[in-house]
Design a protein around this motif. Structure first.
Motif, PDB file in Angstrom:
ATOM      1  N   TYR A 237       0.846  -1.191   0.000  1.00  0.00           N
ATOM      2  CA  TYR A 237       0.000   0.000   0.000  1.00  0.00           C
ATOM      3  C   TYR A 237       0.887   1.250   0.000  1.00  0.00           C
ATOM      4  CZ  TYR A 237      -4.471  -2.263   1.118  1.00  0.00           C
ATOM      5  OH  TYR A 237      -5.620  -2.986   1.076  1.00  0.00           O
TER       6      TYR A 237
ATOM      7  N   PRO B 179       1.979   5.054   1.407  1.00  0.00           N
ATOM      8  CA  PRO B 179       1.956   5.586   2.776  1.00  0.00           C
ATOM      9  C   PRO B 179       0.573   6.166   3.081  1.00  0.00           C
ATOM     10  CG  PRO B 179       3.820   6.451   1.544  1.00  0.00           C
ATOM     11  CD  PRO B 179       2.974   5.722   0.564  1.00  0.00           C
ATOM     12  N   HIS B 180       0.244   6.314   4.351  1.00  0.00           N
ATOM     13  CA  HIS B 180      -1.101   6.791   4.667  1.00  0.00           C
ATOM     14  C   HIS B 180      -1.200   8.313   4.532  1.00  0.00           C
ATOM     15  CE1 HIS B 180       0.516   7.274   8.834  1.00  0.00           C
ATOM     16  NE2 HIS B 180      -0.287   8.307   8.837  1.00  0.00           N
TER      17      HIS B 180
ATOM     18  N   ALA C 169      -1.159   2.275   9.921  1.00  0.00           N
ATOM     19  CA  ALA C 169      -0.394   1.555   8.910  1.00  0.00           C
ATOM     20  C   ALA C 169      -0.528   2.223   7.546  1.00  0.00           C
ATOM     21  CB  ALA C 169      -0.874   0.110   8.846  1.00  0.00           C
ATOM     22  N   ASP C 170       0.218   1.727   6.574  1.00  0.00           N
ATOM     23  CA  ASP C 170       0.166   2.216   5.200  1.00  0.00           C
ATOM     24  C   ASP C 170      -1.233   2.056   4.605  1.00  0.00           C
ATOM     25  OD1 ASP C 170       2.760   3.045   4.987  1.00  0.00           O
ATOM     26  OD2 ASP C 170       3.453   1.367   3.762  1.00  0.00           O
ATOM     27  N   GLY C 171      -1.504   2.852   3.603  1.00  0.00           N
ATOM     28  CA  GLY C 171      -2.733   2.678   2.821  1.00  0.00           C
ATOM     29  C   GLY C 171      -3.977   3.276   3.445  1.00  0.00           C
TER      30      GLY C 171
ATOM     31  N   PRO D 125       4.017   0.095  11.799  1.00  0.00           N
ATOM     32  CA  PRO D 125       3.117   1.198  11.435  1.00  0.00           C
ATOM     33  C   PRO D 125       3.589   2.507  12.056  1.00  0.00           C
ATOM     34  CG  PRO D 125       1.894  -0.653  12.383  1.00  0.00           C
ATOM     35  CD  PRO D 125       3.341  -0.973  12.537  1.00  0.00           C
TER      36      PRO D 125
ATOM     37  N   VAL E 277       2.281  10.167   5.377  1.00  0.00           N
ATOM     38  CA  VAL E 277       3.207   9.647   6.379  1.00  0.00           C
ATOM     39  C   VAL E 277       3.436   8.158   6.120  1.00  0.00           C
ATOM     40  CG1 VAL E 277       3.589   9.275   8.842  1.00  0.00           C
ATOM     41  CG2 VAL E 277       2.369  11.317   8.084  1.00  0.00           C
TER      42      VAL E 277
ATOM     43  N   GLU F  19       5.279   4.294   6.924  1.00  0.00           N
ATOM     44  CA  GLU F  19       5.462   3.455   8.104  1.00  0.00           C
ATOM     45  C   GLU F  19       6.822   3.704   8.743  1.00  0.00           C
ATOM     46  OE1 GLU F  19       2.365  -0.140   7.429  1.00  0.00           O
ATOM     47  OE2 GLU F  19       4.397  -0.548   6.781  1.00  0.00           O
TER      48      GLU F  19
END
Lengths: 426, 370
Positions: free
Chosen positions: A282, A284-285, A299-301, B279, B293, B295
């Protein structure tokens, strides 16, 4: 195959029945944990980080997710020519097929797997626990003591000791007595379910145990007491650090939320002892202009338009604007609608929570579905479930997996209520 | 698309990302929080079903080789075909730094391959593209060369000067091609993506079609009449990382939901090297707005309109605005950053203020302590 000094066997057949809907479709070791992992990742990562490259995973209950997760062991560098990971499922023999009758029987039925590597030692691990541990240190201790068996123990508070298998030890660390869930515990050293055996010795005991009829084929209940009875050299190895069973809804919730604290929970940020897991690739968030994140693990995504406080958010989760997530765990790929409030809840993978939903409100009430499993303030939603708009869920509510809006008879599920396939009790 | 093999070229002489490209080729410049520029070309190829991919590289190979490894993140660690890293070697005669240059030394690799077509990409741009329509068009038009092109009117006039011009005639056949000057009145330009027959490419390299020392540019310009060179029109998002301004802008455009959706949240995923970071962790004092952002980050400060790459630490009271902070950089207490690009492993000391300008972001090179 080249000889190995030590082979690890991970007992991963645990049903996790006290985790209710969280472990309904997966074995306990495959239950998601900590924002991107599954519980077994801790044992697997400990193995490779301790230099153990030959690992057998004994599966039985609901192995599909677990097998898919482990694959050929690539995330843990366990895809190897020599050694590596092997899934050991129950199998048919010439005369008959047998399930694993207990933890010891599971290993007995795979004696040939261990024999092939002819190791000096085996380490028996549980795939159910959250901890970081260097098994090498324990092996050194085992060798130093010339032990036949070494059992890893952790100091627990006296008032909780009655819930564990307690090791009573002499000054030198040798074990003279083992008591399973004692009423009046003599010590506070609880077994962590981690054993190192000298293989030749264990092999003998497994065969003897198999031949007996009055046995439950269990390490804790049968093998360890039998060895103690024969005055074998057995030692307790004290582990200091974070260790959790995460076997109940509330301990699962708590150990996840430990990760949001500054210095509690396992240190997953240590680059020298990484916890590995398959990567969902995924991006990055993203936290938008309206998003707000406080004291949380993300977490990512993920896409966060709402507010997230004191929570653990797994990969691919979307939290839409106006929504507030507090003291909760949201698993992978779940979508949270607009203006929804989720408090003190665990939401499974791939769910859709509608708009204007309230989850975890009101006062505690005893659960009407299964009060033995659901007995805290925490509301639990299984995986792949759709919660319709404007639904209100009280505290200690359980919603099953694969629930659709048709399964809801009402939009108001009071505390302690439930919605399951084929029935509900609001 | 097993009929097509891919080649990614990592050098591009006109592209200058200052400190960022002094330690690595443009193709391996970090991008978008966890990626390298080459991930976009490579993932686009893989997602289009291309499984024989070579990366030809000349300078600073280590960074790129470390990133690509065996190609397993792209499912390219295979027995048959897969990922190949080939060294570039120039043709003995000079002036071959266009796309044909790096291929001369690898003719035998081309001869050994069995695919019918070769997709050649200059790995300096960011996009998520399905090459299938281009391959189909190439076959249907019976083209000698197909060049992916797009309307470049989403770039400023200045930026367009670096992009080149393509002028097409009937049915998209190219009548005029220029690689790095753009006629200001004309905004249709090439994307550095070329599709040719493998045999045709070998003939081209061996000088059977024109004189061997000619550049690709010249070949197209001189043969526009007798070769079948077609443009394939791409309508999606595409940005070349040709200078620091464009690099900064392209990263920042990821904060736009539409761009992020098309590039990253697509079914055709962009793959990159896995780092196994935990995370991201937000502590109580964290305040993050309109930011990406990755992980492994631990945030205790304020982050706005910025991208934090993997494993960045933002300590209490630190403020980051309009900046790109690359992998494992540390922003210590009360530091204040705006319009900055921090390369990997930079530390900004306690209380320090760093300010760039929107058009001229401040670039801090790798492993610096400020």
């Amino acid at each position: 195959m080249a000889q190995k000094e030590i082979v690890a066997l991970i007992l991963a057949g645990g049903q996790g029945s006290r985790l209710g809907v969280l472990a309904e479709n997966v074995a306990k070791p495959a239950v998601p944990f900590g924002g991107k992992y599954r519980i077994i990742d801790f044992a697997l990562s400990n193995c490779i980080n301790s230099g153990i490259d030959t690992v057998g995973v004994l599966t039985q209950y609901q192995p599909f997710e677990l097998n898919k997760h482990i694959g050929i062991g690539r995330p843990w560098d366990l895809d190897r020519m020599n050694g590596g990971i092997t899934i050991l499922a129950p199998y048919m023999k010439t005369e008959k097929g047998e399930w694993y009758a207990g933890t010891a029987d599971a290993v007995f039925q795979n004696i040939h797997y261990v024999d092939e590597m002819s190791p000096r030692y085996v380490i028996i691990l549980s795939g159910d626990h959250i901890y970081k541990m260097d098994y090498n240190d324990m092996l050194e201790y085992h060798k130093e003591k010339h032990a036949d068996a070494t059992i890893s123990v952790i100091d627990v508070p006296m008032e909780e000791a009655g819930r564990y298998g307690i090791m009573n030890t002499n000054r030198d660390g040798s074990i003279y007595e083992f008591e399973e869930k004692p009423e009046n515990p003599k010590s506070t050293l609880a077994s962590m379910g981690i054993y190192i055996f000298t293989w030749d010795m264990l092999r003998e005991y497994l065969i003897n145990d198999h031949l007996k009829s009055d046995t439950s084929h269990d390490f804790g209940k049968d093998i360890i007491p039998a060895m103690l009875k024969d005055k074998k050299r057995m030692f307790a190895y004290k582990f200091r650090g974070y260790w959790r069973d995460a076997g109940t809804i509330s301990s699962y919730w708590e150990s996840n939320l430990n990760l949001t604290e500054k210095n509690s929970g396992p240190d997953i940020y240590d680059p020298c002892w990484k916890i590995y897991s398959p990567d969902p690739a995924y991006p990055p968030h993203f936290v938008s202009d309206t998003g707000k994140v406080e004291k949380s693990v993300i977490a990512d995504g993920c896409t966060i338009h709402g507010t997230v406080k004191n929570s653990v958010i797994f990969p691919g989760v979307t939290v839409n604007a106006g929504s507030v997530i507090e003291d909760s765990i949201i698993m992978s790929d779940t979508l949270i609608g607009c203006n929804t409030e989720i408090c003190c809840s665990i939401i499974g993978e791939n769910c859709v929570i509608g708009n204007e939903v309230k989850c975890g409100v009101g006062e505690f009430a005893e659960n009407t579905y299964n009060p033995r499993i659901y007995n805290s303030n925490i509301t639990v939603v299984g995986s792949n479930t759709i919660i319709p708009n404007n639904t209100v869920l009280g505290k200690n509510v359980v919603i099953g997996s694969f629930i659709t809006p048709h399964d809801f008879e009402t939009h108001y599920i009071t505390s302690g209520g439930y919605v399951m396939k084929g029935g509900s009790n609001p | 698309m097993k009929s097509t093999m891919g080649i990614i070229l990592t050098e591009c002489k006109n592209y200058d990302l200052k400190e960022l490209s002094s330690v690595r080729p443009v193709a391996s410049v970090p991008f978008g929080g966890k990626y390298r520029a080459i991930d976009f070309a490579l993932s686009s190829m893989v997602n289009s079903g291309i499984i024989n991919i070579s990366v030809i590289t000349k300078y600073n190979m280590r960074s790129l080789m470390d990133h690509l490894g065996s190609g397993k993140e792209w499912d390219l660690d295979r027995k048959n075909r897969g990922l190949f890293i080939l060294p570039a070697s120039e043709h003995p005669t000079e002036s071959c730094d266009d796309i044909l240059g790096p291929l001369y030394g690898n003719i035998s690799f081309l001869e050994k391959s069995s695919e019918k077509y070769v997709l050649i990409i200059q790995g300096f741009a960011i996009y998520n593209m399905d090459f299938t329509p281009m391959i189909i068009q190439h076959i249907e038009t019976n083209a000698d060369i197909t060049i992916a092109c797009r309307d470049m009117s989403d770039f400023s006039l200045d930026e367009r000067k670096l992009l080149g011009t393509v002028i097409t005639g009937e049915n998209g056949i190219i009548t005029q091609y220029s690689e790095n000057t753009q006629d200001t009145g004309y905004s249709f330009g090439p994307m550095g993506i070329f599709l040719l027959g493998r045999e045709f490419l070998i003939d081209l390299l061996k000088g059977r079609i024109s004189k061997p020392a000619e550049t690709f540019n010249d070949i197209i310009a001189q043969n526009a009449g007798n070769l079948r060179i077609y443009a394939c029109n791409f309508h999606g998002y595409w940005r070349p990382l040709s200078n620091i301004q464009l690099y900064y802008r392209t990263n920042m455009e990821l904060l736009n939901p539409g761009v992020r959706q098309e590039l990253l949240m697509n079914e055709r995923k962009i793959y990159t090297k896995i780092k196994d970071d935990p995370p991201a962790k937000y502590n109580g004092d964290a305040c993050v707005r309109n930011s990406i952002v990755a992980e492994g980050c631990i945030i205790e400060g304020t982050v706005e309109n910025s991208i934090l790459f993997r494993g960045v630490r933002v300590e209490k009271g630190a403020k980051i605005k309009d900046s790109l902070i690359m992998q494992e950089s540390v922003i210590e207490k009360n530091a204040d950053l705006q319009y900055c690009i921090l390369d990997k492993e930079v530390t900004v000391s306690q209380g320090r203020t760093l300010k760039g300008e929107p058009q001229y972001p401040l670039v801090i090179s790798k492993k610096t302590r400020v």
